[in-house]
Design an enzyme around this catalytic site. Sequence first.
Site, PDB file in Angstrom:
ATOM      1  N   TRP A  16     -15.491 -63.946  56.986  1.00  0.00           N
ATOM      2  CA  TRP A  16     -16.110 -64.208  55.791  1.00  0.00           C
ATOM      3  C   TRP A  16     -17.109 -63.190  55.634  1.00  0.00           C
ATOM      4  O   TRP A  16     -18.069 -62.885  56.561  1.00  0.00           O
ATOM      5  CB  TRP A  16     -16.761 -65.265  55.496  1.00  0.00           C
ATOM      6  CG  TRP A  16     -17.510 -65.641  54.327  1.00  0.00           C
ATOM      7  CD1 TRP A  16     -17.024 -65.587  53.031  1.00  0.00           C
ATOM      8  CD2 TRP A  16     -18.784 -66.239  54.033  1.00  0.00           C
ATOM      9  NE1 TRP A  16     -18.028 -65.740  52.106  1.00  0.00           N
ATOM     10  CE2 TRP A  16     -19.112 -66.312  52.760  1.00  0.00           C
ATOM     11  CE3 TRP A  16     -19.711 -66.741  55.145  1.00  0.00           C
ATOM     12  CZ2 TRP A  16     -20.351 -66.764  52.312  1.00  0.00           C
ATOM     13  CZ3 TRP A  16     -20.912 -67.447  54.582  1.00  0.00           C
ATOM     14  CH2 TRP A  16     -21.195 -67.231  53.088  1.00  0.00           C
ATOM     15  N   LYS A  31     -16.121 -76.845  48.264  1.00  0.00           N
ATOM     16  CA  LYS A  31     -14.751 -76.601  47.794  1.00  0.00           C
ATOM     17  C   LYS A  31     -14.025 -78.119  47.662  1.00  0.00           C
ATOM     18  O   LYS A  31     -13.638 -78.202  46.806  1.00  0.00           O
ATOM     19  CB  LYS A  31     -13.922 -75.836  48.863  1.00  0.00           C
ATOM     20  CG  LYS A  31     -14.804 -74.765  49.288  1.00  0.00           C
ATOM     21  CD  LYS A  31     -15.152 -73.341  48.214  1.00  0.00           C
ATOM     22  CE  LYS A  31     -16.034 -72.583  49.015  1.00  0.00           C
ATOM     23  NZ  LYS A  31     -16.133 -70.990  48.599  1.00  0.00           N
ATOM     24  N   ASP A  78     -17.165 -73.086  61.555  1.00  0.00           N
ATOM     25  CA  ASP A  78     -17.550 -73.102  60.159  1.00  0.00           C
ATOM     26  C   ASP A  78     -16.308 -73.702  59.420  1.00  0.00           C
ATOM     27  O   ASP A  78     -15.144 -73.189  59.300  1.00  0.00           O
ATOM     28  CB  ASP A  78     -17.628 -71.762  59.694  1.00  0.00           C
ATOM     29  CG  ASP A  78     -18.147 -71.507  58.361  1.00  0.00           C
ATOM     30  OD1 ASP A  78     -18.134 -72.571  57.761  1.00  0.00           O
ATOM     31  OD2 ASP A  78     -18.330 -70.522  57.804  1.00  0.00           O
TER      32      ASP A  78
HETATM   33  C1  LMR Z   1     -15.980 -67.108  49.089  1.00  0.00           C
HETATM   34  O1  LMR Z   1     -15.737 -66.590  50.106  1.00  0.00           O
HETATM   35  O2  LMR Z   1     -15.638 -66.472  47.903  1.00  0.00           O
HETATM   36  C2  LMR Z   1     -16.930 -68.216  48.990  1.00  0.00           C
HETATM   37  O3  LMR Z   1     -17.255 -68.835  49.995  1.00  0.00           O
HETATM   38  C3  LMR Z   1     -18.118 -67.886  47.871  1.00  0.00           C
HETATM   39  C4  LMR Z   1     -19.358 -67.051  48.541  1.00  0.00           C
HETATM   40  O4  LMR Z   1     -20.236 -67.135  48.805  1.00  0.00           O
HETATM   41  O5  LMR Z   1     -18.877 -65.894  49.111  1.00  0.00           O
END
Ligand code: LMR
Length: 399
Positions: free
Chosen positions: A130, A246, A211
Amino acid sequence: MFESLKPIAKDPILGLMAAFRADKREKKIDLGVGVYQDDSGRTPVMKSVKQAEALLMDLEHTKSYQGIAGDNDYNQQMMSLLFGSNHSIVGSGRLATLQAPGGSGSLRVGAEVVLRARPEAKLWVGVPTWPNHIPLLGSAGFSIEQYPYYDLSTHKINTEAMMDALSQVPAGDVVLLHGCCHNPTGADLTKQHWDQIAQLALDRGFIPFIDIAYQGLGDGLDADAYGVRMMAEKLPELIVASSCSKNFGLYRERTGSITFIAETSEQAQLISSQAMSIARQIYSMPPAHGALLVALILGDDQLRADWQAELEEVRLRIMSMRTLLTDSINNNAAGIDFSHIKQQRGMFSFLGIESQQLERLREEFAIYIVSSTRVNIAGINSNNIEYLSQSIRTVLDAG
Ligand code: LMR
């Protein structure tokens, strides 16, 4: 003073969300930010959440401060969600769980506790991960190391390279893992991967930091917690950050939790007091509303069952959109195979197309996709699939 500040590049995900909202074109598709949309393209408040809100209107008699660790019922219920009701760790005294502001706040508290305990600990993150993991956890003070995770050419986890790298992680370092619904790739660790990584953690002495922000959106609430539950059983120490953004659709309520498993109950208490002092220094205490709703839902058999049924609908809709997208773009003239999308789990998969093709999708067709080519599958619906797949085939055919 402020004239010395330099502008910062927009966040790759939230910047795209803002650009989508500002786009005036009528026919536009948001496959960017990880937010669930139903078949009509809306992000509804879940019915069980609405019911809990109605209950809360009556039950809530004060807006006075909660404690630093948030709502105790919520913390207990989050443990039951993560570990299931019969897990040996629950009731062992080795758990410390605190409510925290969303998954991000939970990750941050987890990182800061580790760094208080062991300032020299490094954090190992998979490639890719992420996009906010590294800024969020790096700015807590971690030096970041990386391990290979996903192979773009095969659209699979690069098992050998990942295990090779993890078998070099020094004792006392921390390894970040995605509990389920890997963000951004959708390629989840199998049970065999989890078991192997747990064994490496035992052999090497590193600590997994899981996570889990999408529990229930992959293979179901219990199946998605396999890694968390197995590691909680086998390992002396574990950290788990979880989010209700989510699976309860509570995005803006910033509802998360951070759980530590310590070797002893004395250590769990020490962790808890350190985590509370960290929370106090950063945000004092977490926002209450979302956590009170979650506690009400999970604490009531009927509401819990209703919520689970709604979540299952969400999960199944995403799965069916995966199939629909794969089937409708696999017959592209360029001969590119997108079957991985059908096989992967959670909200995201990589399209794996060229950046100029992605650019064209946005400029010409108002289709918004994160620059890594991560697609939010939950943004696809029966009304936009034809336009979407035609547009993708058009940019692919043009090369
Ligand atoms: C995402 O990955 O799109 C979500 O978790 C929102 C974010 O805060 O990035």
